[in-house]
Design an enzyme around this catalytic site. Structure first.
Site, PDB file in Angstrom:
ATOM      1  N   CYS A 191      29.620  -6.279 -37.437  1.00 43.68           N
ATOM      2  CA  CYS A 191      30.691  -5.347 -37.695  1.00 43.68           C
ATOM      3  C   CYS A 191      31.201  -4.826 -36.451  1.00 43.68           C
ATOM      4  CB  CYS A 191      30.613  -4.504 -38.809  1.00 43.68           C
ATOM      5  SG  CYS A 191      29.157  -3.234 -38.463  1.00 43.68           S
ATOM      6  N   GLU A 240      30.968   0.551 -45.828  1.00 47.65           N
ATOM      7  CA  GLU A 240      31.193   0.214 -44.339  1.00 47.65           C
ATOM      8  C   GLU A 240      31.682  -1.196 -44.412  1.00 47.65           C
ATOM      9  OE1 GLU A 240      30.281   2.373 -42.176  1.00 47.65           O
ATOM     10  OE2 GLU A 240      29.292   3.909 -43.267  1.00 47.65           O
ATOM     11  N   GLU A 242      39.046 -10.231 -38.366  1.00 43.37           N
ATOM     12  CA  GLU A 242      37.757 -10.194 -38.198  1.00 43.37           C
ATOM     13  C   GLU A 242      37.204 -11.800 -38.102  1.00 43.37           C
ATOM     14  OE1 GLU A 242      34.948  -8.583 -40.924  1.00 43.37           O
ATOM     15  OE2 GLU A 242      33.984  -7.470 -39.267  1.00 43.37           O
ATOM     16  N   LYS A 249      20.671  -4.412 -53.878  1.00 43.56           N
ATOM     17  CA  LYS A 249      21.238  -5.606 -53.985  1.00 43.56           C
ATOM     18  C   LYS A 249      21.260  -6.508 -52.725  1.00 43.56           C
ATOM     19  CE  LYS A 249      24.300  -9.004 -54.521  1.00 43.56           C
ATOM     20  NZ  LYS A 249      24.198 -10.053 -53.447  1.00 43.56           N
TER      21      LYS A 249
HETATM   22  P1  NDP Z   1      30.237  -9.597 -48.291  1.00 39.44           P
HETATM   23  O1  NDP Z   1      31.338  -8.557 -48.288  1.00 39.44           O
HETATM   24  O2  NDP Z   1      30.597 -11.167 -48.511  1.00 39.44           O
HETATM   25  O3  NDP Z   1      29.090  -9.173 -48.964  1.00 39.44           O
HETATM   26  C1  NDP Z   1      28.484  -7.917 -48.932  1.00 39.44           C
HETATM   27  C2  NDP Z   1      27.613  -7.670 -50.276  1.00 39.44           C
HETATM   28  O4  NDP Z   1      28.461  -7.889 -51.242  1.00 39.44           O
HETATM   29  C3  NDP Z   1      26.447  -9.078 -50.539  1.00 39.44           C
HETATM   30  O5  NDP Z   1      25.435  -8.581 -50.959  1.00 39.44           O
HETATM   31  C4  NDP Z   1      27.479  -9.889 -51.398  1.00 39.44           C
HETATM   32  O6  NDP Z   1      26.561 -10.424 -52.039  1.00 39.44           O
HETATM   33  C5  NDP Z   1      27.863  -8.475 -52.285  1.00 39.44           C
HETATM   34  N1  NDP Z   1      28.907  -9.040 -53.161  1.00 39.44           N
HETATM   35  C6  NDP Z   1      29.790  -9.971 -52.856  1.00 39.44           C
HETATM   36  N2  NDP Z   1      30.915  -9.929 -53.936  1.00 39.44           N
HETATM   37  C7  NDP Z   1      30.667  -8.872 -54.586  1.00 39.44           C
HETATM   38  C8  NDP Z   1      31.065  -8.298 -55.773  1.00 39.44           C
HETATM   39  N3  NDP Z   1      32.390  -9.017 -56.502  1.00 39.44           N
HETATM   40  N4  NDP Z   1      30.551  -7.259 -56.669  1.00 39.44           N
HETATM   41  C9  NDP Z   1      29.450  -6.634 -55.739  1.00 39.44           C
HETATM   42  N5  NDP Z   1      28.885  -7.234 -54.790  1.00 39.44           N
HETATM   43  C10 NDP Z   1      29.326  -8.177 -54.151  1.00 39.44           C
HETATM   44  O7  NDP Z   1      30.115  -9.179 -46.586  1.00 39.44           O
HETATM   45  P2  NDP Z   1      29.001 -10.291 -45.784  1.00 39.44           P
HETATM   46  O8  NDP Z   1      27.414 -10.106 -46.494  1.00 39.44           O
HETATM   47  O9  NDP Z   1      29.569 -11.489 -45.682  1.00 39.44           O
HETATM   48  O10 NDP Z   1      29.026  -9.349 -44.561  1.00 39.44           O
HETATM   49  C11 NDP Z   1      30.005  -9.333 -43.459  1.00 39.44           C
HETATM   50  C12 NDP Z   1      30.690  -8.310 -43.358  1.00 39.44           C
HETATM   51  O11 NDP Z   1      30.191  -7.047 -43.541  1.00 39.44           O
HETATM   52  C13 NDP Z   1      31.669  -8.279 -42.323  1.00 39.44           C
HETATM   53  O12 NDP Z   1      33.035  -8.068 -42.688  1.00 39.44           O
HETATM   54  C14 NDP Z   1      31.387  -7.060 -41.573  1.00 39.44           C
HETATM   55  O13 NDP Z   1      32.086  -6.560 -40.538  1.00 39.44           O
HETATM   56  C15 NDP Z   1      30.800  -6.349 -42.716  1.00 39.44           C
HETATM   57  N6  NDP Z   1      29.859  -5.139 -42.166  1.00 39.44           N
HETATM   58  C16 NDP Z   1      29.872  -3.877 -41.815  1.00 39.44           C
HETATM   59  C17 NDP Z   1      29.329  -3.035 -41.312  1.00 39.44           C
HETATM   60  C18 NDP Z   1      29.613  -1.619 -41.097  1.00 39.44           C
HETATM   61  O14 NDP Z   1      28.757  -0.906 -40.918  1.00 39.44           O
HETATM   62  N7  NDP Z   1      30.952  -1.223 -41.148  1.00 39.44           N
HETATM   63  C19 NDP Z   1      27.919  -3.637 -40.901  1.00 39.44           C
HETATM   64  C20 NDP Z   1      27.639  -4.854 -41.159  1.00 39.44           C
HETATM   65  C21 NDP Z   1      28.754  -5.704 -41.734  1.00 39.44           C
HETATM   66  P3  NDP Z   1      26.445 -12.164 -52.014  1.00 39.44           P
HETATM   67  O15 NDP Z   1      26.248 -12.196 -50.481  1.00 39.44           O
HETATM   68  O16 NDP Z   1      25.193 -12.277 -52.545  1.00 39.44           O
HETATM   69  O17 NDP Z   1      27.506 -12.695 -52.275  1.00 39.44           O
END
Ligand code: NDP
Length: 501
Positions: A293, A259, A392, A184
Site C-alpha cells: 500500500c 487502512e 492503484e 479473519k
Molecule cells: P481486499 O480488500 O481484497 O481484502 C482484504 C480483506 O478483506 C481480505 O481478508 C478479504 O478476504 C476481506 N474481504 C473481502 N471482501 C470482504 C467483504 N465484503 N466483507 C468483509 N471482508 C472482506 O484487499 P487485498 O487483500 O487485496 O489487499 C490489497 C489492498 O490492501 C490494496 O489496496 C492495498 O493498498 C491495501 N493495503 C493497505 C494497507 C494500509 O495500511 N493502508 C496495507 C496493506 C494493504 P479475501 O481475501 O478472503 O476475499
C-alpha cells in the site's frame, strides 16, 4: 545460483478455524495456490455464518468472564512478551510459510515482516505499562476521573500482501488493551495467521480470547463485518472492500478503522542525493514484489535530473534478480495470484490511449514455465490524468512524470483520490518544509523510504483510510473512555417535590 533455503517446514493439509480453543473443520474447502508453481499448496476450511457467530460468541463470553480483559496488566504484558519471543523463535518457519504462500522474497519476510510481527507485540506490551489516566479537579467539590476499559470484541480483517506484519499489529493492539478478538485473514494467505494463532495459544492466551476464521471475503469476511455483536472492526485492504465493510459495520454502529489503498507520490528534486533517491525509489516500488500500500508508485522527477534518473532506474530494474522467492538472492518474486497478475498486466492496455511510454517491463517474465512472474515495469506518463497515475496497480509498476517547480510537484502529488504516503528527496530544508506543509498524505518521508514509527500515527487521507494505527490511536480505538465524577465536598442539592400539592 545459490541453493533454495532449507529447511522446509510443514504446511497444514487444511487450514482450520480456531474457535474457543478448538481447531474446527468445515465442509467447504477453498484452495490456496502456490504462486511459484501454480499448484495447490493447501486448502482452507471456510467458516460460514454459523461458525463466525460461534467465534464471536466465544470472544464475547471470554470478554465478559474477564479471563483476559480483567487480567492484571503485568500478567497481560508477560503473555504479550512471550508471544513476541515465540515469534522470534519460529521466525525461520514463519518467514518460510509467508514466502511460500504469497511469493514475497524469503529474505524480506525473514528480514522485515516477521521481526516486525514480534516487535508489534513487544511495542504494545511496553506501551500499556506507560499509559495514563486523567483526573480533573477544576470543578469545585468534584473529582472527575477518566479511565479506559477494553471495548469488548474486536473483528480484525487482514490483507494478503504482508499478512503477518499487518495482522499481528491488529491482534497485538486488541489484546494489549484487554479485548477478545476474531481474526479473519485473506483466503489467499492463511498460513502465517494459522501458525501465529497456535503460538498465541502456546503463550498462554486463554481459550476463546483469540479466534480465527478462515474463508472468503464475501462469506466469512462479510459475516464478521456485519455481525451485530462486535464492538470494533479493524480492516486493512482495498478501498472498494473498505466501503463494503464500513457500510456493513455502519448498520450496527460498529466503529471501524480502515487502512486502504494508495498511489503515493515519490518526488525527487534536482538537488537530491541522487544515489540515495535512486535506491529509495527502487525500494519503494519493488519491495514485496510491488504489492504494498505504501509503494511510491508515482515517481515525480524534476526536469534537471529526469533523464539521468530514468536511465539509471531502468538499468537497475533490468538487473533485478527475479526468481523463486525462497532463493536467498531473489529480489522480486511472483505476484500473489493469477487474478492479480492479470489485473496488473491489464494496465499495459491503457498506456497507448493515455500517451504513456513503456520504459521497461510490461509483460510476463520470460524463462518461467509456471508462476505469476511479472516483469518489473516503468512507464513515462505525459501527465497525472493517465490511468496508471490514478489507479492503484499494487504491483511492480512505476509511473514517472516530470515537473519543473515545487508547486507543480505538490499539485501533481495532491491530485489523487488517495493520500496514504508521500516521499520527498531534496537537500533543501525549505523544500522539505514546503512539502511538510503542502503534501496531503497521512505519512510523509523526507529523504527516506518508508519508516514506520509505531508511536506515530499511520494511516491515510482521503480514500486511503479512516482512522490511524499507532500506540495512542490504537489505545483510543480499542478501549472505551469512562468519566467518573466523585463528590468530594458539600454540595447542597435542589429539593424537588416538596411543594404543596
Ligand atoms: P481486499 O480488500 O481484497 O481484502 C482484504 C480483506 O478483506 C481480505 O481478508 C478479504 O478476504 C476481506 N474481504 C473481502 N471482501 C470482504 C467483504 N465484503 N466483507 C468483509 N471482508 C472482506 O484487499 P487485498 O487483500 O487485496 O489487499 C490489497 C489492498 O490492501 C490494496 O489496496 C492495498 O493498498 C491495501 N493495503 C493497505 C494497507 C494500509 O495500511 N493502508 C496495507 C496493506 C494493504 P479475501 O481475501 O478472503 O476475499
Amino acid at each position: 545460483m545459490l541453493a533454495r533455503a532449507k529447511p522446509e517446514f510443514a504446511i497444514p493439509e487444511v487450514c482450520r478455524n480456531f474457535v474457543n480453543g478448538q481447531w474446527v473443520i468445515s465442509s467447504v474447502r477453498l484452495p490456496v495456490i502456490n504462486p511459484v508453481d501454480e499448484q495447490v499448496l493447501t486448502e482452507i476450511a471456510e467458516a460460514d455464518t454459523g461458525l463466525v457467530d460461534e467465534a464471536v460468541r466465544a470472544a464475547r463470553l471470554t470478554f465478559e468472564q474477564g479471563v483476559w480483559s480483567k487480567l492484571g496488566l503485568e500478567d497481560r504484558q508477560k503473555v504479550l512478551f512471550r508471544i513476541a519471543d515465540l515469534i522470534d523463535e519460529h521466525a525461520d518457519e514463519l518467514a518460510w510459510l509467508e514466502s511460500m504462500n504469497i511469493g514475497s522474497p524469503l529474505s524480506q519476510c525473514r528480514g522485515r515482516h516477521v521481526p516486525r510481527a514480534a516487535y508489534n507485540f513487544r511495542f504494545f506490551a511496553e506501551y500499556i505499562s506507560q499509559s495514563r489516566s486523567d483526573a480533573y479537579t477544576q470543578l469545585e467539590n468534584y473529582l472527575s476521573v477518566v479511565t479506559r476499559e477494553p471495548v469488548g470484541v474486536a473483528a480484525l480483517i487482514g490483507p494478503w500482501n504482508a499478512p503477518i506484519a499487518l495482522t499481528s499489529m491488529k491482534i497485538a493492539a486488541a489484546l494489549a488493551f484487554g479485548n477478545s478478538c476474531v481474526v479473519k485473514p485473506s483466503e489467499i494467505s492463511p498460513l502465517t495467521a494459522v501458525r501465529m494463532v497456535e503460538l498465541i495459544r502456546d503463550s498462554g492466551v486463554p481459550d476463546g480470547v483469540v479466534n480465527l476464521v478462515n474463508g472468503s471475503g464475501t462469506v466469512t469476511g462479510a459475516a464478521l463485518a456485519s455481525h451485530p455483536d462486535i464492538d470494533v472492526l479493524s480492516f486493512t485492504g482495498g478501498t472498494t472492500t473498505g466501503r463494503a465493510i464500513m457500510s456493513a459495520a455502519g448498520k450496527n454502529l460498529t466503529p471501524v478503522t480502515l487502512e486502504l489503498g494508495g498511489k503515493s507520490a515519490n518526488i525527487i528534486f534536482d538537488d537530491a542525493d541522487f544515489d540515495r533517491a535512486l535506491d529509495g525509489a527502487l525500494i519503494s516500488i519493488f519491495s514485496n514484489n510491488g504489492q504494498q500500500c505504501l509503494a511510491g508508485s508515482r515517481i515525480l522527477l524534476q526536469e534537471g535530473i529526469a533523464e539521468k534518473f530514468m536511465d539509471a532506474f531502468i538499468q537497475r530494474t533490468r538487473n533485478l534478480k527475479i526468481g523463486d522467492p525462497l532463493l536467498p538472492e531473489t529480489e522480486v518474486g511472483p505476484l500473489a495470484t493469477k487474478q492479480h497478475f492479470e489485473r496488473v498486466h491489464s494496465f499495459v492496455d491503457t498506456l497507448e490511449a493515455d500517451g504513456c511510454k513503456l520504459l521497461v517491463g510490461g509483460k510476463r517474465c520470460s524463462g518461467f514455465d509456471k508462476g505469476f512472474y511479472y516483469e518489473p515495469t516503468a512507464v513515462l506518463a505525459p501527465d497525472n490524468s493517465a490511468v496508471v497515475c490514478q489507479e492503484e496497480i499494487f504491483g511492480p509498476f512505476a509511473a514517472f512524470q516530470l515537473f519543473k517547480t515545487p508547486q507543480e510537484a505538490w499539485d501533481i502529488a495532491n491530485d489523487s483520490k488517495f493520500g496514504l504516503l508521500g516521499y520527498v528527496w531534496t537537500s533543501s530544508y525549505a523544500t522539505a518544509m514546503a512539502a511538510h506543509e503542502t503534501v496531503k498524505s497521512g505519512v510523509l518521508c523526507i529523504n527516506s523510504p518508508i519508516i514506520r514509527e509505531l508511536r506515530a500515527p499511520f494511516g491515510g487521507y482521503k480514500e486511503s483510510g479512516v482512522g490511524r494505527e499507532s500506540g495512542a490511536a490504537c489505545e483510543a480505538f480499542y478501549s472505551e473512555v469512562k468519566t467518573t465524577a466523585f463528590l468530594t465536598g458539600d454540595v447542597p442539592l435542589r429539593k424537588l417535590g416538596l411543594g404543596e400539592a
